[in-house]
Scaffold this active site. Structure first.
Site, PDB file in Angstrom:
ATOM      1  N   GLY A   1       0.748  -1.166   0.080  1.00  8.71           N
ATOM      2  CA  GLY A   1      -0.036  -0.153  -0.032  1.00  8.71           C
ATOM      3  C   GLY A   1       0.940   1.355  -0.039  1.00  8.71           C
TER       4      GLY A   1
ATOM      5  N   GLY B   1       4.504   1.187  -0.334  1.00  8.32           N
ATOM      6  CA  GLY B   1       5.359   1.086  -1.456  1.00  8.32           C
ATOM      7  C   GLY B   1       5.556  -0.541  -1.718  1.00  8.32           C
TER       8      GLY B   1
ATOM      9  N   GLY C   1      -4.041  -4.299  -7.095  1.00  7.93           N
ATOM     10  CA  GLY C   1      -3.033  -5.509  -7.191  1.00  7.93           C
ATOM     11  C   GLY C   1      -2.920  -6.327  -8.430  1.00  7.93           C
ATOM     12  N   ASP C   2      -4.147  -6.261  -9.135  1.00 12.01           N
ATOM     13  CA  ASP C   2      -4.290  -7.089 -10.413  1.00 12.01           C
ATOM     14  C   ASP C   2      -3.295  -6.262 -11.652  1.00 12.01           C
ATOM     15  OD1 ASP C   2      -5.534  -9.106  -9.120  1.00 12.01           O
ATOM     16  OD2 ASP C   2      -7.459  -8.302  -9.590  1.00 12.01           O
TER      17      ASP C   2
END
Length: 308
Positions: free
Chosen positions: A217, A220, A247-248
């Site tokens: 997050g 980093g 995230g994808d």
């Protein structure tokens, strides 16, 4: 590869009131699951993709129809059970949106259906591939070591693989020695017992991954390789929006970098920028292209690298 594919439903409303009736301002439905979101982002980046996974039932038909509309090629293994739905409820003003996720567990998969994927469809999908991404949870009936099995098949075909999973699926999958494993900080902590993302990345490599990138997050991205290299990529500036597919998007950037054999610190800078640009887009699997360009330039200046 999305073993537990989903029909993603996004509800948007001004304010979610628990325990009350809520009127939805807009509804969006599309084929989803972590691997599909990654494929959408890769396609927007100009990469050729092939969506694979286990799909069935009425929602499975909607899933295929959406892939057709999206011009995303696929080789899907049919199953008797119905593909699950995932619901993201996005509420609040644009500068302070909150996202509530409701994830169904997925359909029961038979031994015959799983064997069909392993023995026929997955090897066919690997033909001509430069990279394979294995993402998400496992539906009921799929063995816990499913990802390890698929990773070994990919290795025999000479195709480097990215593993993006959680829990037992992640821990068992590491035995398949992925070229890259990419959990978030919470997933990495559950797999390794290390709360520090940098330490977790190192432990993931010790457990079998050739390289590990842990997303954390606002802190980093933390990377490590089995050869001992370690680095940290700071997060770009704060972006408001729907973080469901961030995230994808990072996985998409890292998969592209793996296919191109780019240096990992450079790759994670790109991944951080693309993930933030995905937050600015209302639906998982999309990103804001102008913001991506802006943040990519910034990340190229801020990624630090050190050798252990």
């Amino acid at each position: 590869m999305t073993l537990n594919a989903a029909l993603d439903v996004t509800y948007r409303l001004d304010r979610l009131r628990l325990g009350e009736a809520n009127r939805i301002a807009s509804v969006h439905e599309r084929a989803g699951g972590k691997g599909v979101n990654t494929a959408r982002v890769l396609a927007r980046l100009g990469r050729r993709t092939l969506v694979t996974g286990l799909v069935g039932g009425a929602t499975g038909r909607q899933f295929r129809e959406d892939l057709d509309r999206s011009s995303l090629p696929y080789l899907l293994t049919p199953i008797q059970g119905g593909t699950r739905r995932t619901v993201a409820v996005v509420d609040g003003p644009a500068q302070g949106e909150a996202v509530t996720g409701l994830w169904e567990p997925g359909p029961q998969v038979s031994a015959e259906e799983w064997s069909r994927l392993v023995e026929r469809d997955f090897p066919a999908a690997l033909a001509g591939a430069s990279t394979v991404v294995l993402s998400g949870s496992l539906p009921p009936g799929v063995p816990e070591d499913a990802y390890a099995t698929l990773l070994r098949l990919a290795a025999r075909a000479g195709v480097p693989a990215v593993l993006d999973a959680d829990g037992a699926a992640l821990r068992a999958g590491l035995a398949g020695q992925p070229a890259l494993v990419k959990p978030n900080a919470e997933e990495a902590a559950r797999a390794t017992g290390a709360d520090d993302p940098a330490e977790a990345a190192a432990r993931l490599c010790a457990l079998g991954a050739a390289a590990a990138v842990v997303t954390a997050g606002a802190d980093g991205l933390f990377g490590h390789t089995a050869a001992g290299a370690a680095w940290h990529t700071p997060a770009p500036r704060r972006v408001h929006g729907n973080a469901t597919g961030a995230g994808d998007a990072a996985t998409a950037a890292l998969a592209a970098a793996l296919a191109d054999a780019r240096p990992w610190p450079e790759a994670t800078g790109d991944a951080a920028a693309l993930a933030a640009a995905a937050v600015a887009s209302p639906l998982a699997g999309d990103y804001d292209p102008s913001l991506y360009v802006e943040l990519t330039s910034h990340q190229q200046l801020t990624t630090s690298h050190k050798e252990n």
